[in-house]
Design a protein around this motif. Structure first.
Motif, PDB file in Angstrom:
ATOM      1  N   ALA A  81       3.052  10.710  -3.912  1.00 25.55           N
ATOM      2  CA  ALA A  81       4.076  11.623  -3.382  1.00 25.55           C
ATOM      3  C   ALA A  81       5.493  11.177  -3.726  1.00 25.55           C
ATOM      4  N   VAL A  82       5.655   9.951  -4.202  1.00 26.66           N
ATOM      5  CA  VAL A  82       6.974   9.419  -4.558  1.00 26.66           C
ATOM      6  C   VAL A  82       7.123   9.476  -6.082  1.00 26.66           C
ATOM      7  N   SER A  83       8.103  10.205  -6.569  1.00 26.34           N
ATOM      8  CA  SER A  83       8.310  10.324  -8.014  1.00 26.34           C
ATOM      9  C   SER A  83       8.956   9.054  -8.574  1.00 26.34           C
ATOM     10  N   LYS A  84       8.904   8.928  -9.900  1.00 24.08           N
ATOM     11  CA  LYS A  84       9.569   7.793 -10.543  1.00 24.08           C
ATOM     12  C   LYS A  84      11.054   7.764 -10.211  1.00 24.08           C
ATOM     13  N   GLU A  85      11.671   8.938 -10.209  1.00 22.56           N
ATOM     14  CA  GLU A  85      13.108   9.030  -9.956  1.00 22.56           C
ATOM     15  C   GLU A  85      13.429   8.621  -8.518  1.00 22.56           C
TER      16      GLU A  85
ATOM     17  N   ARG B  43      10.450  10.723   3.451  1.00 21.84           N
ATOM     18  CA  ARG B  43      11.701  10.086   3.880  1.00 21.84           C
ATOM     19  C   ARG B  43      11.436   8.694   4.447  1.00 21.84           C
ATOM     20  N   ASN B  44      10.434   8.575   5.310  1.00 21.28           N
ATOM     21  CA  ASN B  44      10.104   7.274   5.880  1.00 21.28           C
ATOM     22  C   ASN B  44       9.645   6.293   4.811  1.00 21.28           C
ATOM     23  N   ALA B  45       8.891   6.814   3.835  1.00 20.13           N
ATOM     24  CA  ALA B  45       8.411   5.959   2.751  1.00 20.13           C
ATOM     25  C   ALA B  45       9.573   5.388   1.950  1.00 20.13           C
ATOM     26  N   LEU B  46      10.530   6.232   1.613  1.00 20.90           N
ATOM     27  CA  LEU B  46      11.677   5.769   0.827  1.00 20.90           C
ATOM     28  C   LEU B  46      12.508   4.749   1.599  1.00 20.90           C
TER      29      LEU B  46
ATOM     30  N   GLU C 282       0.429  10.439 -12.718  1.00 23.99           N
ATOM     31  CA  GLU C 282       1.178   9.201 -12.903  1.00 23.99           C
ATOM     32  C   GLU C 282       1.632   8.709 -11.532  1.00 23.99           C
ATOM     33  N   TYR C 283       0.752   8.007 -10.854  1.00 21.32           N
ATOM     34  CA  TYR C 283       1.030   7.602  -9.477  1.00 21.32           C
ATOM     35  C   TYR C 283       1.623   6.200  -9.373  1.00 21.32           C
ATOM     36  N   LEU C 284       1.299   5.308 -10.320  1.00 22.37           N
ATOM     37  CA  LEU C 284       1.757   3.928 -10.225  1.00 22.37           C
ATOM     38  C   LEU C 284       3.085   3.750 -10.956  1.00 22.37           C
TER      39      LEU C 284
ATOM     40  N   PRO D 113       0.850  -1.196   0.000  1.00 27.85           N
ATOM     41  CA  PRO D 113       0.000   0.000   0.000  1.00 27.85           C
ATOM     42  C   PRO D 113       0.880   1.239   0.000  1.00 27.85           C
ATOM     43  N   ALA D 114       0.273   2.389  -0.272  1.00 29.03           N
ATOM     44  CA  ALA D 114       1.053   3.628  -0.367  1.00 29.03           C
ATOM     45  C   ALA D 114       1.812   3.883   0.938  1.00 29.03           C
ATOM     46  N   PHE D 115       3.140   3.901   0.854  1.00 27.82           N
ATOM     47  CA  PHE D 115       3.955   4.214   2.031  1.00 27.82           C
ATOM     48  C   PHE D 115       3.922   5.708   2.338  1.00 27.82           C
TER      49      PHE D 115
END
Length: 407
Positions: A354-358, A323-326, A397-399, A313-315
């Motif tokens: 909230a997390v980019s592809k990069e 930061r915690n998600a990464l 582009e979230y996924l 699920p979305a971190f």
């Protein structure tokens, strides 16, 4: 029709000129009139030039633009046109394939917010039932009109699978707790019971009453099919399995063994329901494991699996916890890289907007480096055609996903 007018600070119209559909509260100099929450407003720049109309809200995203054409009327005909365009795109993509046809597909996303020119609105279709979800008060206020227009569109466009009911499901998606408490999920038109639907000829049972999202995760349809391409003869771990979509595809493709892992007992029940629906009640090639995914990967034997799927699920639901998600993505991927058998495949995803592809790719790169394994990218994945991305709204582009070969 005259609407309240939002006047922007100088140079704050530049995003509108690039057709980005969001106006943030900090861009607003003053408001002429008294717009209510969710009402239509006109947007003008500091020189008084009109840039179109949108739904107003008092939050950070103050206006979600519906049109950049000042001459366009936002009426029933407008919504009919937008919904017709959305349906035609899905028809042209051959997504609607009724039962009885080759490889039937009876579930798909009809409206993907900004990607279909209707920001704040999601509509998923399961057979003859549409499930509508509002992410803005503006869309919530016109839900009945949208449902009625939707029924008209399916009749006028001659969809191969007729629409019989529209269910509204927004108690968890409206922007504030107060609004979520006011929202009442239920049928706006007609009534139907959840029935099995087809995805690439495989059957699933959507749960629009109690399930997450609108009842099923349609956005992974193409990626599930890609898992099937790699699963034959492999030992598969489907971590964060939820309803077991990847597991069913892997079993269907001839996987040697599939273990479905989730911390939720309800998720395991749904997975087992789908296994039984497609393969019978007792499928010897499938095992359900109710445990925390991080703990399981840490404790599982080395080389136990040839294919590992990580679809958490979305971190991170917003940038404040990025930061915690990464760190979470790095940790779970490091474990998978270390434990997968030589020559194994790892499918890894992030659904966090909230997390980019990069950022996601860097997290996976760091995990690969930490594992000490040689890792190669085979595929870079995203969302399917019925989740279109407005080119002027890259946030849609979230996924994000990667398929990796681990030596």
């Amino acid at each position: 029709m005259k609407y309240p007018t939002v006047h922007l600070h100088p140079r704050k119209e530049e995003s509108l000129q690039r057709l980005h559909p969001w106006i943030f509260s900090g861009a607003i100099a003053r408001i002429e009139g008294q717009p209510s929450e969710g009402s239509l407003v006109e947007v003008r720049d500091s020189r008084g030039t009109s840039h179109g109309f949108g739904h107003y809200a008092s939050g950070s995203i103050a206006v979600r633009m519906l049109t950049f054409e000042p001459s366009t009327e936002i009426d029933r005909a407008f919504y009919h046109k937008r919904l017709s365009e959305a349906l035609r795109l899905r028809l042209s993509s051959h997504l609607l394939r009724p039962e009885g046809t080759e490889c039937p597909n009876t579930c798909y996303r009809l409206v993907h917010g900004e990607g279909d020119g209707l920001p704040g609105l999601i509509i998923d279709v399961y057979g003859s039932t549409a499930v509508m979800q509002a992410h803005s008060l503006g869309m919530h206020l016109i839900r009945q009109t949208l449902a009625e227009v939707l029924m008209e569109v399916y009749q006028s466009e001659g969809a191969p699978i007729p629409l019989e009911a529209v269910y509204y499901k927004s108690e968890t998606t409206l922007p504030t707790q107060e609004l979520r408490e006011l929202a009442e999920d239920g049928f706006l038109i007609g009534h139907s019971e959840a029935q099995p639907v087809y995805e690439h000829g495989i059957r699933f049972i959507p749960d629009w009453l109690k399930g997450q999202k609108t009842g099923f995760f349609i956005d992974q349809r193409d990626n599930r099919q890609l898992v099937a391409d790699y699963a034959s003869g492999r030992r598969v771990l489907n971590a964060f399995c939820y309803t077991g979509g990847f597991s069913i595809y892997a079993l269907h493709a001839g996987a040697q063994q599939v273990d479905s892992l989730d911390s939720s007992a309800k998720a395991m029940y749904l997975t087992e329901e789908h296994v039984a629906l497609n393969f019978g009640k007792d499928c010897p090639r499938h095992r359900s494991i109710t445990q925390d995914a991080f703990e399981y990967l840490e404790q599982m034997p080395q080389d136990a699996y040839d294919l590992i799927i990580l679809d958490p699920p979305a971190f991170a639901k917003h940038r404040k916890v990025l930061r915690n998600a990464l760190m979470g993505y790095r940790k779970i991927n490091t474990l998978a890289f270390k434990k997968v058998a030589p020559g194994g495949i790892v499918f890894t995803f992030s659904c966090s907007q909230a997390v980019s592809k990069e950022e996601f790719r860097l997290a996976v790169f760091t995990a690969a480096a930490s594992s000490g394994r040689r890792v190669r990218i085979l595929h870079q994945l995203t969302q399917p055609v019925d989740h279109p991305i407005n080119i002027y709204h890259p946030e849609g582009e979230y996924l994000k996903g990667l398929v990796l070969y681990v030596e």
